[in-house]
Write an enzyme that holds these catalytic residues in place. Structure first.
Site, mmCIF file in Angstrom:
data_model
loop_
_atom_site.group_PDB
_atom_site.id
_atom_site.type_symbol
_atom_site.label_atom_id
_atom_site.label_comp_id
_atom_site.label_asym_id
_atom_site.label_seq_id
_atom_site.Cartn_x
_atom_site.Cartn_y
_atom_site.Cartn_z
ATOM 1 N N ASN A 1 0.913 -1.228 0.064
ATOM 2 C CA ASN A 1 0.160 -0.425 0.058
ATOM 3 C C ASN A 1 1.131 1.542 0.582
ATOM 4 O O ASN A 1 1.407 2.446 -0.919
ATOM 5 C CB ASN A 1 -1.177 -0.356 1.227
ATOM 6 N N ASP A 2 1.143 1.616 1.011
ATOM 7 C CA ASP A 2 1.870 3.015 1.227
ATOM 8 C C ASP A 2 3.689 2.733 0.221
ATOM 9 O O ASP A 2 3.214 3.683 -0.710
ATOM 10 C CB ASP A 2 2.621 2.867 2.406
ATOM 11 N N VAL A 3 3.856 2.027 -0.439
ATOM 12 C CA VAL A 3 5.117 1.767 -1.344
ATOM 13 C C VAL A 3 4.439 1.953 -2.856
ATOM 14 O O VAL A 3 5.298 2.453 -3.918
ATOM 15 C CB VAL A 3 5.875 0.881 -1.269
ATOM 16 N N VAL A 4 3.431 2.140 -2.934
ATOM 17 C CA VAL A 4 2.606 1.615 -4.040
ATOM 18 C C VAL A 4 1.823 3.899 -4.171
ATOM 19 O O VAL A 4 0.882 3.440 -5.137
ATOM 20 C CB VAL A 4 2.405 1.395 -5.119
ATOM 21 N N ALA B 1 1.306 3.963 7.317
ATOM 22 C CA ALA B 1 1.554 5.505 7.295
ATOM 23 C C ALA B 1 0.263 6.004 7.533
ATOM 24 O O ALA B 1 0.307 7.466 8.236
ATOM 25 C CB ALA B 1 2.133 6.178 6.509
#
Ligand code: NAP
Length: 455
Positions: A382-385, A422
């Site tokens: 999720n956060d990494v994209v 996050a």
């Protein structure tokens, strides 16, 4: 040079070689073995060198410690590894504090240099012990993950540090006597500092602090080495101290933060800080639709994330990828440096499923390639994209991301629209090119695999 020194040199060389081999997943197991061998040599030679050793205590410690170690290794899940490392750091710091205390009680008249190192070692060791316990409690959910702040916290921290500095100097230079009491004072104040250092640090920054505490535990061990006059302990402590600091810096860079900002910024969100925007529409796909889409793709990039680890879907993901490759599609895995919950998490997870290393591509290497990909398959990431990282004013701002939104189409496998670590809602979910496949990653991939096999 004695035989003992030669053996210590061999042990130190094995540590350095071990670290060298740990830098690639292909050779990491060998690296671990070499480091363990180095430690065995160091321990056995030290015991033989000291001659008068009470082996009852050594054997008792060995049996109890090994028992707990084996049990932890079996029981602790991969996703709980950061907490476990936190606990191990605590043991390292605590042991070093006890070593310097025991050495002082046995020889209460150290010279100024030895005394300063004793007090310094007590400071770092005790701070590492309580700080690591606090970090463990936060990661385990015993304490609140979000920053815990209170008025006057910084002033209190400053006062504590000044008091410790004064106590270390008075103890080190023996200015007022009461040395034993002063060392106990350093122990107590440093223990408080450890907790107050970690409390204001937010959930997403915990891995950085865990690796920093790892570095501190190395420095504490090196101080123990100086006090005992043991070269190999100084070398191994210094290596842990340096590598921990390098790792902390690299993680900060991957999150586009500075170490000072992590330590004193009191940011870092914590899980689910913001609710997802449920008002907007998303396109839903079933695993059958997803399989059809993947069957038609020539180029696929897989983005694994924390959810892959939670659902333990690495084996079935590998199976799905191999089926696609057998059909002639080009498939690669895009590895973000902070995907998952610990450094190298995705590499370890995919290695467990025997994914060939040459299919794993680092962020810098793969980011150019997203634009040419037919489908990006996001599994529990999720956060990494999250393209919100390109905007200002949110906890992800400035973090480099995998450019999944540049591909022709995106398939996202996750259970809901909930935000990632996050706590920032992900605009990628609502784009026209994105298809959401809701469910547990493992179950979805199993359905996808049977569909691909049937086709
Ligand atoms: P992430 O942003 O935490 O997102 C993981 C997603 O997985 C969640 O949104 C969740 O959505 C989904 N998920 C959870 N269980 C699942 C399951 N059983 N099946 C399918 N999906 C599941 O993870 P990420 O993209 O890997 O990013 C890592 C984040 O953690 C970054 O913010 C990073 O800074 C932070 N961090 C990294 C490290 C490190 O060292 N690598 C350490 C600590 C923190 P649903 O609930 O909707 O399923």
């Amino acid at each position: 040079m004695t035989l003992v020194h030669l053996a210590y040199l061999a042990a130190a060389s094995l540590f350095i070689l071990g670290l060298r081999f740990l830098s690639s997943p292909r050779t990491a197991r060998l690296g671990n073995l070499l480091s363990m061998l180095g430690m065995l040599v160091a321990v056995v030679v030290t015991l033989l060198d000291r001659r008068i050793v009470d082996y009852t205590w050594i054997v008792a410690g060995l049996v109890i410690g090994s028992g707990i170690g084996v049990a932890m290794g079996r029981l602790v899940k991969m996703t709980d590894m950061p907490q476990m490392v936190g606990l191990l750091n605590a043991f390292g710091g605590g042991a070093s504090a006890l070593v310097v205390l025991a050495e002082f009680l046995a020889n209460p008249r150290p010279d100024a240099a030895a005394a300063l190192i004793t007090a310094g070692g007590m400071f770092i060791g005790a701070m590492t012990f309580t700080g690591s316990i606090a970090a463990f409690a936060k990661l385990q959910g015993i304490l609140r993950g979000a920053p815990i702040v209170f008025p006057g916290q910084r002033a209190l921290n400053l006062l504590l540090h000044l008091a410790i500095l004064a106590a270390v100097i008075l103890f080190g230079l023996d200015l007022v006597g009461f040395r034993r009491e002063l060392l106990y004072l350093v122990l107590i104040l440093s223990s408080v500092v450890g907790v107050s250092l970690v409390l204001p640090i937010g959930g997403a920054d915990m891995p950085v602090i865990i690796s920093l505490l790892n570095s501190y535990s190395g420095l504490a061990a090196a101080a123990g080495g100086f006090v005992l006059g043991n070269t190999v302990l100084i070398v191994s402590g210094a290596l842990v101290g340096a590598t921990g600091l390098i790792l902390s810096t690299l993680m900060c860079q991957a999150m586009n933060r500075s170490l000072v900002n992590v330590l004193f910024g009191a940011v870092g969100g914590g899980q689910g800080a913001q609710a997802a925007d449920t008002g907007r529409r998303v396109t839903r796909y079933t695993p059958v639709d997803a399989a059809a889409m993947l069957e038609g793709a020539d180029s696929v990039i897989v983005v694994p994330g924390y959810g892959l680890a939670v659902s333990q879907a690495q084996h079935v993901l590998h199976e799905a990828v191999e089926l696609l490759r057998a059909r002639g599609a080009q498939v690669r895995y895009a590895i973000h440096p902070v995907a998952g919950r610990m450094p190298g998490h995705m590499n370890v997870l995919l290695a467990e499923a025997n994914v060939p290393y040459d299919l794993l591509k680092d962020m810098e290497e793969i980011n150019e390639e997203f634009a040419a990909a037919d489908v990006v398959l996001v599994v529990g990431a999720n956060d990494v994209v999250n393209p919100a990282a390109r905007e200002k004013g949110n906890p992800l701002s400035g973090m480099p991301i995998l450019q999944a939104d540049k591909a022709r189409s995106v398939l996202i496998l996750k259970r809901s629209l909930a935000p990632g670590f996050a706590g920032v809602d992900n605009p990628l979910f609502y784009q026209d090119k994105t298809m959401m496949v809701f469910g547990d990653a493992k179950e979805l991939l199993q359905k996808l695999v049977s569909q691909l096999k049937a086709a």
